[in-house]
Write a protein that holds these residues in place. Structure first.
Motif, mmCIF file in Angstrom:
data_model
loop_
_atom_site.group_PDB
_atom_site.id
_atom_site.type_symbol
_atom_site.label_atom_id
_atom_site.label_comp_id
_atom_site.label_asym_id
_atom_site.label_seq_id
_atom_site.Cartn_x
_atom_site.Cartn_y
_atom_site.Cartn_z
ATOM 1 N N VAL A 1 0.725 -1.287 -0.044
ATOM 2 C CA VAL A 1 -0.039 0.162 -0.194
ATOM 3 C C VAL A 1 0.986 1.328 -0.038
ATOM 4 C CG1 VAL A 1 -1.605 1.287 1.176
ATOM 5 C CG2 VAL A 1 -1.990 -1.112 1.119
ATOM 6 N N ASN A 2 0.893 2.233 -0.796
ATOM 7 C CA ASN A 2 1.598 3.253 -0.967
ATOM 8 C C ASN A 2 0.598 4.411 -0.892
ATOM 9 O OD1 ASN A 2 3.910 4.759 -1.778
ATOM 10 N ND2 ASN A 2 3.776 5.039 -3.830
ATOM 11 N N ASN A 3 0.771 5.212 0.103
ATOM 12 C CA ASN A 3 0.074 6.521 0.487
ATOM 13 C C ASN A 3 -1.260 6.579 0.156
ATOM 14 O OD1 ASN A 3 0.344 9.190 1.126
ATOM 15 N ND2 ASN A 3 0.689 10.167 -1.015
ATOM 16 N N LEU A 4 -1.902 5.784 1.118
ATOM 17 C CA LEU A 4 -3.476 5.667 1.084
ATOM 18 C C LEU A 4 -3.881 6.661 2.300
ATOM 19 C CD1 LEU A 4 -6.217 4.615 0.386
ATOM 20 C CD2 LEU A 4 -5.934 2.880 1.708
ATOM 21 N N ASN A 5 -3.997 7.902 2.019
ATOM 22 C CA ASN A 5 -4.450 8.901 2.987
ATOM 23 C C ASN A 5 -3.455 9.049 4.306
ATOM 24 O OD1 ASN A 5 -6.805 9.603 1.720
ATOM 25 N ND2 ASN A 5 -7.768 7.740 2.450
ATOM 26 N N GLY A 6 -2.364 8.956 3.757
ATOM 27 C CA GLY A 6 -1.089 9.065 5.004
ATOM 28 C C GLY A 6 -0.521 7.387 5.137
ATOM 29 N N PHE A 7 -1.442 6.398 4.766
ATOM 30 C CA PHE A 7 -0.871 5.116 5.324
ATOM 31 C C PHE A 7 -0.138 4.403 4.008
ATOM 32 C CE2 PHE A 7 -4.430 5.625 8.179
ATOM 33 C CZ PHE A 7 -3.911 4.838 9.177
ATOM 34 N N SER A 8 0.855 3.924 4.561
ATOM 35 C CA SER A 8 1.778 2.861 3.710
ATOM 36 C C SER A 8 2.178 1.655 4.335
ATOM 37 C CB SER A 8 3.028 3.633 3.224
ATOM 38 O OG SER A 8 2.742 4.812 2.514
ATOM 39 N N GLY A 9 2.608 0.725 3.811
ATOM 40 C CA GLY A 9 2.828 -0.371 4.192
ATOM 41 C C GLY A 9 2.719 -1.786 3.313
ATOM 42 N N GLY A 10 2.618 -2.889 3.918
ATOM 43 C CA GLY A 10 2.342 -4.214 3.263
ATOM 44 C C GLY A 10 2.645 -5.449 3.875
ATOM 45 N N ILE A 11 2.263 -6.352 3.313
ATOM 46 C CA ILE A 11 2.624 -7.825 3.507
ATOM 47 C C ILE A 11 3.586 -8.437 2.347
ATOM 48 C CG2 ILE A 11 1.634 -10.070 4.008
ATOM 49 C CD1 ILE A 11 -0.978 -8.873 4.880
ATOM 50 N N ARG A 12 4.759 -8.818 3.209
ATOM 51 C CA ARG A 12 5.819 -9.663 2.264
ATOM 52 C C ARG A 12 6.059 -11.117 2.629
ATOM 53 N NH1 ARG A 12 6.160 -6.707 -1.688
ATOM 54 N NH2 ARG A 12 8.330 -7.684 -2.042
ATOM 55 N N TYR A 13 6.206 -11.796 1.749
ATOM 56 C CA TYR A 13 6.624 -13.425 1.851
ATOM 57 C C TYR A 13 7.614 -13.911 1.257
ATOM 58 C CZ TYR A 13 4.697 -14.312 -2.853
ATOM 59 O OH TYR A 13 4.700 -14.640 -4.055
ATOM 60 N N ARG A 14 8.214 -14.691 1.719
ATOM 61 C CA ARG A 14 9.441 -15.492 0.983
ATOM 62 C C ARG A 14 9.351 -16.837 1.193
ATOM 63 N NH1 ARG A 14 11.212 -12.817 5.220
ATOM 64 N NH2 ARG A 14 12.448 -13.650 6.793
ATOM 65 N N TYR A 15 9.661 -17.711 0.166
ATOM 66 C CA TYR A 15 9.469 -19.098 0.438
ATOM 67 C C TYR A 15 10.781 -19.823 -0.546
ATOM 68 C CZ TYR A 15 7.945 -23.861 -0.785
ATOM 69 O OH TYR A 15 7.871 -25.349 -1.087
ATOM 70 N N ILE A 16 11.171 -20.840 0.442
ATOM 71 C CA ILE A 16 12.137 -21.640 -0.439
ATOM 72 C C ILE A 16 11.877 -23.218 0.069
ATOM 73 C CG2 ILE A 16 13.701 -21.528 1.636
ATOM 74 C CD1 ILE A 16 16.050 -21.759 -0.212
ATOM 75 N N ASP A 17 11.954 -24.137 -0.911
ATOM 76 C CA ASP A 17 11.501 -25.226 -0.779
ATOM 77 C C ASP A 17 12.623 -26.219 -0.102
ATOM 78 O OD1 ASP A 17 13.352 -25.586 -2.850
ATOM 79 O OD2 ASP A 17 11.990 -26.996 -3.930
ATOM 80 N N ASP A 18 12.283 -27.515 0.188
ATOM 81 C CA ASP A 18 13.046 -28.561 0.680
ATOM 82 C C ASP A 18 14.029 -28.536 -0.214
ATOM 83 O OD1 ASP A 18 11.311 -28.605 2.976
ATOM 84 O OD2 ASP A 18 10.645 -30.544 2.360
ATOM 85 N N ARG A 19 15.485 -28.673 0.151
ATOM 86 C CA ARG A 19 16.460 -28.868 -0.977
ATOM 87 C C ARG A 19 17.546 -30.022 -0.252
ATOM 88 N NH1 ARG A 19 16.488 -24.664 2.221
ATOM 89 N NH2 ARG A 19 18.412 -23.600 3.271
ATOM 90 N N PRO A 20 18.257 -30.703 -1.232
ATOM 91 C CA PRO A 20 19.249 -31.757 -0.645
ATOM 92 C C PRO A 20 20.410 -30.913 0.080
ATOM 93 C CG PRO A 20 19.701 -31.223 -3.099
ATOM 94 C CD PRO A 20 18.179 -30.527 -2.731
#
Length: 744
Positions: A646-665
């Motif tokens: 969210v970018n500059n909504l009546n003074g509010f900014s922010g967000g939800i971020r995710y990151r994923y890495i699978d099983d690996r040898p």
């Protein structure tokens, strides 16, 4: 011929000359008179185009009186200009007004580099406030920290466990971050001297296809550029769990001085972390930059930075001790790990338009660096009495210069851009040490100790030929290395030396199918150097292993608010020898190959809501092992990261971020698995007047995850036999912090 006819002929000649196409010149700035780079200038009538340079200057060819010129840059209001006679007599000065980013205004063929524009969009819609977040802005790059916050991050990109930078070339304002022949590992890249709020631009490329990039550019490169100015001064403080504190100061020193900018940025961070043994981590950063534009619009930048950091660490703990309940996930077997490091950088950058066709860009830098790290990976495997703690230490100076000249011309009717460059880097590394130690105080044994001198000189040339919608870009790079090592553990003075030269050709194709669809084929050869100690030990054999790469992809904007980029890619690495800094030994890794697909999506729902996601699927295999034993340890098969902003909504900014890495040898037969994870973070900011209040929640769902993992053989003090299994550093649990900032 009478005088009347002569006069008529002269008038006709003048009128005819004004109808001929000419060049127009100008400069583009923002509302506070700061030059704007990479602005697209397009002649709608003749279809000629250009981009502004660092100083905002541009030259547009093939124009005449009455032509309509379109000027645009994402994040600014477009301008339309109808050329008048005066526009050909004096430089045009254009001022663009800043506005909210609108993805629907982006036209792919107008961008100097569409993927870098996407990273600029990401920075604008989701600002960063930590070095880790800066690295995560590179699409497809996953990071992990496993030594108390002070050690360089572990990197994952395109099926590589890059370790700390072996296969990704990283730079800041032209200063290389990767350390050659480092005490801990080749290519070690500690980016912690970069204050995130000073980052202006992230230039990146995947694969070994870029002539200006040399050593370590196999999986890709990342180039950070710092701001030339700051709009407002700022002070901020954030406080969070685990005794976490961060303070930041940004101070504009030349607020109302025309053609000059100067600012200072400072940062202090401390935390104990979630571990039972406190990390006692602290880091101090200071960065200053001065920029001046001469009356001839040459640009000169002077910058200096210093950072110092110290920390304690709980190390990587064995899974068996957590499973049997002897320690918790945040416990330790040996909590005497940790270290100290510092780095000072001085940098001078200069850019100049030599003529209407030729520009020069160069920088000269100096770095002073110190590093000391204590680790214990195997506990009591080698020494059942004192334990297996080691110390890695070095003191380093780096001198370097980079210069590139760009020349624009025509070969017949074909537009050509020719860029040639020269570079030099010299590392003086004193007392590169690996020792067995006890409690960070007593030195039990020097395993290796010596001085390293390494020189890398390079030259490159690349061309871009424009055939309408098709651009062909061949390039050639030459690198020369001289490596010297003085082994101080020998009774007599011994200086070992090796030299090596490598040629790296590149060939890239870009085709603009239409305004919002570009196809490309990239091919090239890259390399990463090996540690000087490996080079002299192997008498110069296999010291610059090549990487052969191929990308086939596109950047596509199927709708006004959606941008998609995809790539199918392949990368083959030759035989290489790897110096294992933690053991002081040389290990051959053999030939490897990786192939996969990248996918990136950017979507703007409305004026204030953005979605982004990047995913990479990879198959990575060793080519010199039998089937079933050909897995490459810790090479990820699938990674994905993104979020909603969210970018500059009546003074509010922010967000939800995710990151994923699978099983690996975790080992070559896949019998040990490094578990994957899915972690979600949240941030929110509210701005009123000159004050911003912020809230950050890391790992908002409090999942158990392992930030870094290794297959390690270790033995505890009460064990008769060693065990090989997963050893890990736990990821941060639920963590909350609040912040307040004031701008003035």
């Amino acid at each position: 011929m009478n005088y009347r006819k002569i006069i008529i002929l002269l008038i006709l000649a003048v009128l005819a000359s004004t109808a001929y196409s000419q060049d127009i010149k100008g400069q583009i700035t923002n509302e506070i008179e700061q030059p704007l780079e990479a602005v697209y200038i397009y002649n709608i009538n003749s279809q000629s185009h250009s981009h502004s340079e660092e100083n905002g200057m541009f030259i547009l060819k093939n124009s005449k009186i009455g032509d309509t010129i379109k000027v645009g840059l994402l994040g600014y209001q477009n301008k339309i200009l109808v050329l008048q006679p005066r526009n050909f007599e004096i430089n045009i000065l254009l001022v663009l007004e800043e506005k909210a980013f609108q993805l629907e205004e982006m036209v792919i063929i107008e961008e100097l580099n569409a993927l870098s524009t996407i990273s600029r969009l990401d920075l604008n819609t989701s600002p960063v406030n930590s070095t880790q977040e800066v690295l995560r802005k590179v699409p497809g790059l996953i990071i992990g920290q496993h030594a108390g916050g002070g050690k360089a991050e572990q990197l994952f990109l395109r099926g590589f466990d890059v370790d700390h930078g072996t296969d990704v070339a990283i730079s800041v304002d032209g200063i290389p971050v990767n350390m050659v022949s480092h005490a801990h590992g080749q290519g070690y890249s500690d980016l912690h001297f970069l204050i995130p709020e000073t980052v202006n631009k992230i230039d990146f490329g995947k694969g070994p296809y870029y002539a200006q990039e040399g050593d370590f550019n196999t999986a890709g490169y990342v180039g950070f550029s710092t701001r030339d100015y700051i709009k407002d001064s700022q002070i901020s403080m954030s406080v969070g769990d685990f005794n976490s504190l961060r303070t930041l100061g940004l101070f504009n020193l030349l607020e109302h001085t025309k053609n000059q900018n100067a600012y200072i940025a400072t940062e202090f961070i401390s935390t104990d972390g979630p571990f039972e043994s406190p990390q006692n981590f602290s880091r101090f950063n200071i960065f200053g930059k001065y920029v001046i534009y001469t009356p001839e619009n040459d640009k000169l930048s002077l910058s200096a930075s210093h950072f110092t950091s110290r920390w304690d660490a709980s190390g990587q703990i064995p899974q068996r001790e957590v499973d049997n309940g002897n320690i918790t996930r945040f416990g330790a077997i040996d909590d005497t790990e940790g270290g100290e490091t510092e780095r000072t950088n001085l940098n001078v950058e200069f850019s100049k338009r030599i003529s209407d066709k030729t520009t020069l860009k160069s920088n000269a830098f100096y770095s002073r660096y110190a590093f000391e790290l204590y680790s214990n990976f195997t506990f009591f495997l080698e020494d059942p009495i004192n334990g297996d703690q080691i110390r890695q230490k070095e003191d380093r100076q780096i001198f370097g210069v980079n210069t590139a000249i760009t020349y624009n011309t025509f070969l017949g009717k074909t537009e050509m851009t020719l860029t040639s460059g020269l570079g030099f880097r010299h590392d003086i590394v004193d007392d590169v040490e690996l020792s067995r130690t006890l409690n960070r105080r007593t030195t039990l044994e020097n395993i290796s100790l010596g001085d390293i001198n390494q020189t890398n000189m390079d030259a490159f040339v690349k061309a871009e030929f424009e055939f309408g919608k098709l651009t062909i870009a061949p390039a050639l790079r030459l690198d020369y290395f001289k490596m010297l090592y003085n082994d101080k553990l020998q009774t007599a003075y011994t200086l070992q030396a090796e030299t090596k030269t490598i040629v790296s050709p590149k060939l890239n194709f870009f085709y603009d199918v239409k305004d919002n669809l570009q196809l490309y084929v990239k091919s090239g050869i890259g390399f990463h150097s090996n540690d000087t100690r490996v080079v002299v030990a192997n008498l110069g054999e296999d010291i610059l292993p090549r990487a052969y790469g191929l990308d086939v992809g596109d950047v596509w904007k199927p709708t006004k608010k959606l941008v998609v980029n995809t790539a199918l890619w392949y990368l083959f690495l030759e035989q290489e020898f790897v110096y294992v800094g933690d053991a002081g030994i040389v290990e051959p890794s053999g030939k490897t190959e990786r192939f996969g697909i990248d996918l990136g999506i950017r979507y703007q729902f409305n004026d204030w809501l953005f979605l982004d996601t990047d995913a990479t699927y990879t198959k990575a295999r060793s080519l010199e092992a039998v089937a079933g034993e050909d897995f490459i340890p810790l090479a990820p098969d699938f990674t994905m990261a993104g979020g909603l902003s969210v970018n500059n909504l009546n003074g509010f900014s922010g967000g939800i971020r995710y990151r994923y890495i699978d099983d690996r040898p975790a080992n070559d037969d896949n019998s040990l698995i490094a578990k994957g994870y899915f972690v979600t973070d949240f941030n929110a900011n509210y701005t009123f007047n000159n004050i911003t209040l912020g809230l950050v929640i890391e790992n908002m769902f409090d999942v158990e995850w392992n930030e870094t993992q290794f297959a390690t053989e270790s033995r505890l003090q009460n064990e008769a036999q060693s065990v090989e299994e997963i050893h890990f550093t736990p990821g941060t649990p639920f963590f909350i912090k609040g912040s307040i900032s004031y701008r003035f």
